[in-house]
Design a protein around this motif. Sequence first.
Motif, PDB file in Angstrom:
ATOM      1  N   SER A  11       0.844  -1.190   0.000  1.00 31.20           N
ATOM      2  CA  SER A  11       0.000   0.000   0.000  1.00 31.20           C
ATOM      3  C   SER A  11       0.883   1.245   0.000  1.00 31.20           C
ATOM      4  O   SER A  11       2.076   1.178   0.245  1.00 31.20           O
ATOM      5  CB  SER A  11      -0.938   0.006   1.212  1.00 31.20           C
ATOM      6  N   TYR A  12       0.275   2.365  -0.282  1.00 30.53           N
ATOM      7  CA  TYR A  12       0.999   3.628  -0.346  1.00 30.53           C
ATOM      8  C   TYR A  12       0.866   4.356   0.985  1.00 30.53           C
ATOM      9  O   TYR A  12      -0.186   4.289   1.628  1.00 30.53           O
ATOM     10  CB  TYR A  12       0.473   4.487  -1.499  1.00 30.53           C
ATOM     11  N   ALA A  34       5.410  -0.827   2.794  1.00 33.86           N
ATOM     12  CA  ALA A  34       4.597   0.219   2.166  1.00 33.86           C
ATOM     13  C   ALA A  34       5.447   0.999   1.165  1.00 33.86           C
ATOM     14  O   ALA A  34       6.677   0.945   1.196  1.00 33.86           O
ATOM     15  CB  ALA A  34       4.029   1.166   3.218  1.00 33.86           C
ATOM     16  N   SER A  55     -12.217   3.038  -1.706  1.00 32.71           N
ATOM     17  CA  SER A  55     -12.322   1.925  -0.759  1.00 32.71           C
ATOM     18  C   SER A  55     -13.694   1.883  -0.091  1.00 32.71           C
ATOM     19  O   SER A  55     -14.443   0.921  -0.276  1.00 32.71           O
ATOM     20  CB  SER A  55     -11.207   2.001   0.286  1.00 32.71           C
TER      21      SER A  55
END
Length: 161
Positions: A11-12, A34, A55
């Motif tokens: 994920s970022y 990440a 999301s």
Amino acid sequence: SRYAWQRVAGSYASIEAVGKLKRELWAVARSVGAIPFEIRGNQRAAYHAAAVLSSNAIVTLLDAGERILKNAGFDKSLASQMLLPLTRGSLENVALLGAEQALTGPVVRGDAETVKAHLIALTRQDRELYRTLMSAALELAIRSKRLTEADAKALRQVLAG
């Protein structure tokens, strides 16, 4: 079952800092897998809004889909599982093709009759959600150059009600 914090890898992570703190935060982000990126104050709200739509909106849409299926007489446990393969496939297509080319369904095909049937089948709350989202899908279909303005005319009329 995995918790959200266990899904950090890949994920970022937005980081807004300078100097030593920035370097330390980047190192921490990388240490948990990440992908850190720099964010500036004026980008923060836009990034968060995009993240919420990407999301939370999917969760909300799946809930709406389940409700529509239950209202049509499908078993609750079946309804909650029926839509997941479609959603996963759509996400995989976006990853492979980008959103513009991953769009499928009656809107990108210019199928106003199917959209009209969908609107008739839905309750008021779900009908408005469908109208809003399919209007956005219509703009995406046009932007992708897979639907012409001329072909969009009937869809615009159906979606306008």
